[in-house]
Design a protein around this motif. Structure first.
Motif, PDB file in Angstrom:
ATOM      1  N   VAL A   1       6.110 -43.683 -53.741  1.00 19.89           N
ATOM      2  CA  VAL A   1       7.392 -44.315 -53.023  1.00 19.89           C
ATOM      3  C   VAL A   1       7.376 -44.034 -51.450  1.00 19.89           C
ATOM      4  O   VAL A   1       7.544 -42.729 -51.025  1.00 19.89           O
ATOM      5  N   THR A   2       7.023 -45.083 -50.459  1.00 23.24           N
ATOM      6  CA  THR A   2       7.373 -44.713 -49.179  1.00 23.24           C
ATOM      7  C   THR A   2       8.654 -45.087 -48.293  1.00 23.24           C
ATOM      8  O   THR A   2       9.201 -45.901 -49.070  1.00 23.24           O
ATOM      9  N   ASP A   3       8.963 -44.415 -47.461  1.00 26.14           N
ATOM     10  CA  ASP A   3      10.098 -44.973 -46.585  1.00 26.14           C
ATOM     11  C   ASP A   3       9.933 -46.117 -45.821  1.00 26.14           C
ATOM     12  O   ASP A   3      11.021 -46.907 -45.360  1.00 26.14           O
ATOM     13  N   THR A   4       8.530 -46.261 -45.332  1.00 22.95           N
ATOM     14  CA  THR A   4       8.380 -47.543 -44.197  1.00 22.95           C
ATOM     15  C   THR A   4       7.172 -48.139 -44.819  1.00 22.95           C
ATOM     16  O   THR A   4       6.430 -47.667 -45.462  1.00 22.95           O
ATOM     17  N   ASN A   5       7.352 -49.383 -44.568  1.00 26.27           N
ATOM     18  CA  ASN A   5       6.046 -50.189 -44.626  1.00 26.27           C
ATOM     19  C   ASN A   5       4.695 -49.591 -44.011  1.00 26.27           C
ATOM     20  O   ASN A   5       3.600 -50.214 -44.237  1.00 26.27           O
ATOM     21  N   MET A   6       4.978 -49.071 -42.805  1.00 26.42           N
ATOM     22  CA  MET A   6       3.814 -48.558 -42.338  1.00 26.42           C
ATOM     23  C   MET A   6       3.143 -47.536 -42.883  1.00 26.42           C
ATOM     24  O   MET A   6       2.040 -47.498 -43.014  1.00 26.42           O
ATOM     25  N   ALA A   7       3.847 -46.655 -43.454  1.00 28.77           N
ATOM     26  CA  ALA A   7       3.215 -45.506 -44.111  1.00 28.77           C
ATOM     27  C   ALA A   7       2.741 -46.118 -45.434  1.00 28.77           C
ATOM     28  O   ALA A   7       1.404 -45.854 -45.881  1.00 28.77           O
ATOM     29  N   LYS A   8       3.150 -47.104 -46.096  1.00 27.85           N
ATOM     30  CA  LYS A   8       2.609 -47.835 -47.163  1.00 27.85           C
ATOM     31  C   LYS A   8       1.260 -48.457 -46.807  1.00 27.85           C
ATOM     32  O   LYS A   8       0.252 -48.259 -47.415  1.00 27.85           O
TER      33      LYS A   8
ATOM     34  N   THR B   1      25.457 -47.000 -45.057  1.00 29.56           N
ATOM     35  CA  THR B   1      24.552 -45.820 -44.909  1.00 29.56           C
ATOM     36  C   THR B   1      23.171 -46.829 -44.267  1.00 29.56           C
ATOM     37  O   THR B   1      22.966 -47.936 -43.797  1.00 29.56           O
ATOM     38  N   THR B   2      22.016 -45.915 -44.049  1.00 29.45           N
ATOM     39  CA  THR B   2      20.771 -46.355 -43.699  1.00 29.45           C
ATOM     40  C   THR B   2      20.226 -47.156 -44.794  1.00 29.45           C
ATOM     41  O   THR B   2      20.422 -46.799 -45.930  1.00 29.45           O
ATOM     42  N   ARG B   3      19.613 -48.222 -44.317  1.00 34.75           N
ATOM     43  CA  ARG B   3      18.460 -48.890 -45.382  1.00 34.75           C
ATOM     44  C   ARG B   3      17.700 -47.838 -46.074  1.00 34.75           C
ATOM     45  O   ARG B   3      17.380 -48.051 -47.281  1.00 34.75           O
ATOM     46  N   ALA B   4      17.291 -46.838 -45.282  1.00 35.03           N
ATOM     47  CA  ALA B   4      16.306 -45.756 -45.852  1.00 35.03           C
ATOM     48  C   ALA B   4      16.785 -45.142 -46.825  1.00 35.03           C
ATOM     49  O   ALA B   4      16.332 -44.839 -48.047  1.00 35.03           O
TER      50      ALA B   4
ATOM     51  N   ALA C   1      14.739 -46.384 -55.384  1.00 34.47           N
ATOM     52  CA  ALA C   1      13.263 -46.057 -56.020  1.00 34.47           C
ATOM     53  C   ALA C   1      13.684 -44.885 -57.268  1.00 34.47           C
ATOM     54  O   ALA C   1      12.696 -45.214 -58.137  1.00 34.47           O
ATOM     55  N   ILE C   2      14.657 -44.311 -57.190  1.00 36.13           N
ATOM     56  CA  ILE C   2      14.821 -43.404 -58.353  1.00 36.13           C
ATOM     57  C   ILE C   2      15.140 -44.000 -59.567  1.00 36.13           C
ATOM     58  O   ILE C   2      15.220 -43.527 -60.595  1.00 36.13           O
ATOM     59  N   GLU C   3      15.433 -45.296 -59.365  1.00 40.13           N
ATOM     60  CA  GLU C   3      15.885 -45.930 -60.728  1.00 40.13           C
ATOM     61  C   GLU C   3      14.801 -46.114 -61.655  1.00 40.13           C
ATOM     62  O   GLU C   3      14.758 -46.514 -62.894  1.00 40.13           O
ATOM     63  N   ASP C   4      13.511 -46.012 -61.239  1.00 36.28           N
ATOM     64  CA  ASP C   4      12.334 -46.078 -62.113  1.00 36.28           C
ATOM     65  C   ASP C   4      11.584 -44.581 -61.952  1.00 36.28           C
ATOM     66  O   ASP C   4      10.988 -44.272 -61.137  1.00 36.28           O
ATOM     67  N   GLU C   5      11.424 -44.259 -63.110  1.00 35.33           N
ATOM     68  CA  GLU C   5      11.019 -42.784 -63.317  1.00 35.33           C
ATOM     69  C   GLU C   5       9.519 -42.923 -63.242  1.00 35.33           C
ATOM     70  O   GLU C   5       9.131 -41.509 -63.214  1.00 35.33           O
ATOM     71  N   THR C   6       8.964 -43.790 -63.040  1.00 34.23           N
ATOM     72  CA  THR C   6       7.497 -43.610 -62.866  1.00 34.23           C
ATOM     73  C   THR C   6       7.070 -43.306 -61.354  1.00 34.23           C
ATOM     74  O   THR C   6       6.058 -43.375 -60.857  1.00 34.23           O
ATOM     75  N   ASN C   7       8.286 -43.544 -60.502  1.00 37.52           N
ATOM     76  CA  ASN C   7       8.174 -43.247 -59.276  1.00 37.52           C
ATOM     77  C   ASN C   7       8.420 -41.760 -58.819  1.00 37.52           C
ATOM     78  O   ASN C   7       9.386 -41.320 -58.927  1.00 37.52           O
TER      79      ASN C   7
ATOM     80  N   ARG D   1       4.910 -48.225 -53.393  1.00 40.44           N
ATOM     81  CA  ARG D   1       5.914 -48.970 -53.292  1.00 40.44           C
ATOM     82  C   ARG D   1       6.902 -48.614 -52.171  1.00 40.44           C
ATOM     83  O   ARG D   1       7.052 -47.383 -51.999  1.00 40.44           O
ATOM     84  N   CYS D   2       7.538 -49.729 -51.414  1.00 38.62           N
ATOM     85  CA  CYS D   2       8.700 -49.571 -50.295  1.00 38.62           C
ATOM     86  C   CYS D   2       9.591 -50.504 -50.518  1.00 38.62           C
ATOM     87  O   CYS D   2       9.170 -51.685 -50.606  1.00 38.62           O
ATOM     88  N   PHE D   3      10.770 -50.034 -50.327  1.00 41.64           N
ATOM     89  CA  PHE D   3      11.892 -50.836 -50.671  1.00 41.64           C
ATOM     90  C   PHE D   3      12.729 -51.113 -49.685  1.00 41.64           C
ATOM     91  O   PHE D   3      13.877 -51.795 -49.736  1.00 41.64           O
ATOM     92  N   ILE D   4      12.378 -50.682 -48.418  1.00 41.39           N
ATOM     93  CA  ILE D   4      13.091 -50.468 -47.172  1.00 41.39           C
ATOM     94  C   ILE D   4      13.562 -52.065 -46.591  1.00 41.39           C
ATOM     95  O   ILE D   4      14.333 -52.367 -46.229  1.00 41.39           O
ATOM     96  N   ALA D   5      12.542 -53.019 -46.998  1.00 39.59           N
ATOM     97  CA  ALA D   5      12.823 -54.566 -46.657  1.00 39.59           C
ATOM     98  C   ALA D   5      13.488 -55.095 -47.824  1.00 39.59           C
ATOM     99  O   ALA D   5      13.423 -56.351 -47.437  1.00 39.59           O
ATOM    100  N   ASP D   6      13.560 -54.825 -48.836  1.00 38.84           N
ATOM    101  CA  ASP D   6      14.117 -55.418 -50.017  1.00 38.84           C
ATOM    102  C   ASP D   6      15.741 -56.079 -49.670  1.00 38.84           C
ATOM    103  O   ASP D   6      16.415 -55.259 -49.112  1.00 38.84           O
ATOM    104  N   GLU D   7      15.938 -57.395 -49.962  1.00 39.05           N
ATOM    105  CA  GLU D   7      17.190 -57.912 -49.750  1.00 39.05           C
ATOM    106  C   GLU D   7      18.203 -57.063 -50.207  1.00 39.05           C
ATOM    107  O   GLU D   7      19.371 -57.045 -49.738  1.00 39.05           O
ATOM    108  N   ASP D   8      18.119 -56.762 -51.620  1.00 36.52           N
ATOM    109  CA  ASP D   8      19.412 -56.024 -52.220  1.00 36.52           C
ATOM    110  C   ASP D   8      19.636 -54.555 -51.454  1.00 36.52           C
ATOM    111  O   ASP D   8      20.569 -54.254 -51.296  1.00 36.52           O
ATOM    112  N   VAL D   9      18.358 -53.945 -50.819  1.00 35.69           N
ATOM    113  CA  VAL D   9      18.727 -52.621 -50.248  1.00 35.69           C
ATOM    114  C   VAL D   9      19.380 -52.918 -48.949  1.00 35.69           C
ATOM    115  O   VAL D   9      20.429 -52.135 -48.668  1.00 35.69           O
ATOM    116  N   ALA D  10      19.014 -54.125 -48.336  1.00 33.76           N
ATOM    117  CA  ALA D  10      19.985 -54.414 -47.117  1.00 33.76           C
ATOM    118  C   ALA D  10      21.439 -54.651 -47.378  1.00 33.76           C
ATOM    119  O   ALA D  10      22.216 -54.019 -46.492  1.00 33.76           O
ATOM    120  N   VAL D  11      21.685 -55.165 -48.383  1.00 33.93           N
ATOM    121  CA  VAL D  11      23.187 -55.429 -48.841  1.00 33.93           C
ATOM    122  C   VAL D  11      23.796 -54.276 -49.098  1.00 33.93           C
ATOM    123  O   VAL D  11      25.025 -53.973 -48.639  1.00 33.93           O
TER     124      VAL D  11
END
Lengths: 206, 206
Positions: A73-80, A113-116, A123-129, A96-106
């Motif tokens: 899991v990365t915090d930015t799409n750049m790192a990804k 808080t921050t989108r980060a 990210a922590i909801e899936d334990e394979t991450n 995987r990077c969730f920063i730009a996901d719509e549900d994350v923005a919401v």
């Protein structure tokens, strides 16, 4: 204009030779050296030789985590973007990077808080991450720490190298106190390219 | 753990205050300062205050190019990821990167060159690609220069900041000799995050 090096493999090899030469008497154990030199290769900044910190056993743990097929899991799409997916994929993992996901923005807006941080919550909801590569957002690292302390996630590796002037150094000091395999950069420096370089150095070792 | 700054806007504002303060007597005209400070914000490296070079009129040319809806071509997907697409899109432009295209890989192999060069060959085939943001590959910058000298492309702006030890500094020296609006970083430093930071600084001015 015709005499410049055009072969990618040779360019990289030559670069590492120059870095090794300029590091001079500053030498490292082989695998640590591979990480430090790849960070210098990415930044052209030799200060990284002094501020790159690798916890005991972190490289071994990192390689094991990749071999087990855990996701990164990365915090930015750049790192990804910067991480080599081919090697990871051969073991079944993906980036995987969730920063730009719509549900994350919401969620970020709702929780003010921050989108980060909201992305880390997802990210922590899936334990394979299990491998966290954070190059930009101190808040992502702080949030990950909270989840670890609450027993909600047990990372196999944290590459925590947020860059910047507000919270970055502090977030990395906290990382060094955690009981987890980690790689970090002390102080303000770091960033997405540095994060990707560290992860790639590990992938290329496998 | 509760007292860290969580508001993205405030984090950035505070960061720029710290940077301005630590730059001390090293001041810049307003728009140049915005670029230099955003690069420092991205790298936490104050050396960029001394090595960031902006050709006369380049900022004005850059803003005009964006307003005309020209596309940005990057040499890496990392740089592409880092550029703010929302502002660009509002003027009709988009960010393109050809490095991972299948036909580019084929051409690079056939021509025994870097994918970065083959990607540049592809980029110039569409004359709406007028803004070039090159943060990684000296060979991309050399190739672009060849195309310019042959009259095959007339960029509206080149942000040329390849990082590294083989060819990077040389490629940027060549850029400074060209009759084109450019922004560059002298010496070895630079990179995809730096390239994106410079482009974003311009986009945020508009």
């Amino acid at each position: 204009m015709d005499n410049y090096v055009k072969t990618p493999h040779l360019i990289e090899e030559k670069s590492f030779e120059i870095i090794t030469e300029e590091l001079g008497e500053k030498t490292f154990p082989e695998e640590i050296g591979k990480i430090v030199k790849r960070v210098i290769h990415t930044t052209a900044d030799f200060e990284y030789a002094d501020i790159t910190i690798i916890s005991d056993g972190a490289i071994e743990a990192a390689k094991e985590a990749v071999k087990k097929g855990y996701n990164i899991v990365t915090d930015t799409n750049m790192a990804k973007s910067g991480i080599n997916k081919r090697i990871l994929k051969s073991f079944g993992g993906e980036v995987r990077c969730f920063i730009a996901d719509e549900d994350v923005a919401v969620r970020a807006k709702e929780e003010k808080t921050t989108r980060a941080m909201a992305a880390m919550n997802k990210a922590i909801e899936d334990e394979t991450n299990k491998i966290f590569v954070i190059g930009n957002a101190p808040t992502a690292l702080f949030k990950l720490k909270e989840h670890m302390e609450a027993g909600r996630v047990k990372p196999a590796l944290i590459i925590g190298v947020p860059v910047g002037f507000v919270g970055a150094a502090e977030s990395k000091e906290e990382l060094e106190k955690l009981d987890v395999p980690y790689i970090t950069i002390r102080g303000r420096k770091g960033g997405s390219t540095v994060a990707a370089a560290i992860m790639n150095a590990i992938l290329y070792m496998i």
